[in-house]
Design a protein around this motif. Structure first.
Motif, PDB file in Angstrom:
ATOM      1  N   UNK A  46      88.456  94.925 107.134  1.00 33.28           N
ATOM      2  CA  UNK A  46      88.498  95.766 106.873  1.00 33.28           C
ATOM      3  C   UNK A  46      89.659  96.946 107.795  1.00 33.28           C
ATOM      4  N   UNK A  47      89.463  98.557 106.897  1.00 31.91           N
ATOM      5  CA  UNK A  47      90.821  99.176 107.143  1.00 31.91           C
ATOM      6  C   UNK A  47      90.290 100.088 108.288  1.00 31.91           C
ATOM      7  N   UNK A  48      90.445 101.023 108.951  1.00 32.13           N
ATOM      8  CA  UNK A  48      89.631 102.105 109.882  1.00 32.13           C
ATOM      9  C   UNK A  48      89.670 102.892 108.367  1.00 32.13           C
ATOM     10  N   UNK A  49      88.160 103.531 108.847  1.00 29.30           N
ATOM     11  CA  UNK A  49      88.053 104.394 107.035  1.00 29.30           C
ATOM     12  C   UNK A  49      87.843 103.937 106.610  1.00 29.30           C
ATOM     13  N   UNK A  50      87.360 102.990 105.951  1.00 23.74           N
ATOM     14  CA  UNK A  50      87.173 102.092 104.539  1.00 23.74           C
ATOM     15  C   UNK A  50      85.550 101.645 104.944  1.00 23.74           C
ATOM     16  N   UNK A  51      84.783 102.366 103.344  1.00 23.73           N
ATOM     17  CA  UNK A  51      83.692 101.337 103.092  1.00 23.73           C
ATOM     18  C   UNK A  51      83.362 100.162 104.010  1.00 23.73           C
ATOM     19  N   UNK A  52      82.638 100.340 104.197  1.00 24.43           N
ATOM     20  CA  UNK A  52      82.314  98.636 105.485  1.00 24.43           C
ATOM     21  C   UNK A  52      80.651  98.059 105.408  1.00 24.43           C
ATOM     22  N   UNK A  53      79.834  99.076 104.662  1.00 28.49           N
ATOM     23  CA  UNK A  53      78.405  98.721 104.857  1.00 28.49           C
ATOM     24  C   UNK A  53      78.307 100.169 104.062  1.00 28.49           C
ATOM     25  N   UNK A  54      76.038  99.528 103.423  1.00 31.47           N
ATOM     26  CA  UNK A  54      75.694 100.787 103.292  1.00 31.47           C
ATOM     27  C   UNK A  54      74.143 100.465 103.559  1.00 31.47           C
ATOM     28  N   UNK A  55      73.831 102.353 103.598  1.00 30.73           N
ATOM     29  CA  UNK A  55      72.461 102.171 103.930  1.00 30.73           C
ATOM     30  C   UNK A  55      71.282 102.933 103.071  1.00 30.73           C
ATOM     31  N   UNK A  56      70.627 102.506 103.117  1.00 23.53           N
ATOM     32  CA  UNK A  56      69.780 103.519 101.634  1.00 23.53           C
ATOM     33  C   UNK A  56      68.562 103.851 102.215  1.00 23.53           C
ATOM     34  N   UNK A  57      67.886 104.439 101.872  1.00 23.44           N
ATOM     35  CA  UNK A  57      67.177 105.393 102.528  1.00 23.44           C
ATOM     36  C   UNK A  57      65.759 106.210 101.038  1.00 23.44           C
ATOM     37  N   UNK A  58      64.775 106.971 101.598  1.00 25.07           N
ATOM     38  CA  UNK A  58      63.814 106.912 101.037  1.00 25.07           C
ATOM     39  C   UNK A  58      64.237 108.513  99.738  1.00 25.07           C
ATOM     40  N   UNK A  59      65.656 109.357 101.155  1.00 23.27           N
ATOM     41  CA  UNK A  59      66.644 110.573 100.933  1.00 23.27           C
ATOM     42  C   UNK A  59      67.735 110.361  99.915  1.00 23.27           C
ATOM     43  N   UNK A  60      68.169 109.605 100.716  1.00 22.76           N
ATOM     44  CA  UNK A  60      69.495 109.250  99.667  1.00 22.76           C
ATOM     45  C   UNK A  60      70.558 107.853 100.369  1.00 22.76           C
ATOM     46  N   UNK A  61      71.471 107.335  99.396  1.00 22.25           N
ATOM     47  CA  UNK A  61      72.051 106.096  99.823  1.00 22.25           C
ATOM     48  C   UNK A  61      73.352 106.618 101.000  1.00 22.25           C
ATOM     49  N   UNK A  62      73.814 106.307 101.548  1.00 20.35           N
ATOM     50  CA  UNK A  62      74.782 106.566 102.339  1.00 20.35           C
ATOM     51  C   UNK A  62      76.316 105.324 103.115  1.00 20.35           C
ATOM     52  N   UNK A  63      76.719 105.533 103.246  1.00 18.64           N
ATOM     53  CA  UNK A  63      78.019 104.105 102.860  1.00 18.64           C
ATOM     54  C   UNK A  63      78.508 104.428 104.554  1.00 18.64           C
ATOM     55  N   UNK A  64      78.384 103.765 105.034  1.00 16.15           N
ATOM     56  CA  UNK A  64      79.049 103.561 106.948  1.00 16.15           C
ATOM     57  C   UNK A  64      80.481 102.673 106.587  1.00 16.15           C
TER      58      UNK A  64
END
Length: 121
Positions: A46-64
């Protein structure tokens, strides 16, 4: 062991040349009930600031994002199997992945707990 924080609400627990990474309690409170977590593959570079993981909630999906560059050494299968762990223990058992630190200088721009609390206030 040192804990650092990013402006994007990730935490890093530094032990030697390994960083354990997860999302902060503040992040999970903004997301709401987490229903899905996708983790990076072991061995991925992984490079710094690269999307590494995904979190999805009932409200939204976000990259980690990777807060630093490094190789994924380990992932937390427990959080993928039971995403609600993120809501109950974001800063502990719900860590996402561990990275081998390749450039310790990348840690310099991160916040300590007091700075992070001020950032989220």
């Amino acid at each position: 062991m040192t804990t650092l924080f990013t402006p994007d609400h990730e935490w890093l627990r530094i032990e030697g040349d390994v960083a354990t990474i997860g999302v902060t309690d503040y992040a999970q409170s903004q997301l709401g009930d987490v229903v899905f977590v996708e983790l990076p593959k072991i061995g991925r570079q992984l490079k710094k600031a690269e999307a590494a993981a995904v979190v999805e909630s009932v409200k939204a999906a976000s990259d980690v994002y990777a807060p630093i560059s490094g190789e994924v050494l380990e992932v937390n299968d427990a959080v993928a199997a039971e995403p609600a762990l993120v809501n109950s223990d974001a800063g502990g058992s719900a860590w996402f992945f561990k990275l081998k630190i390749v450039d310790p200088k990348e840690l310099d721009g991160l916040m300590d707990e007091a700075a992070y609390k001020a950032h989220t206030a």
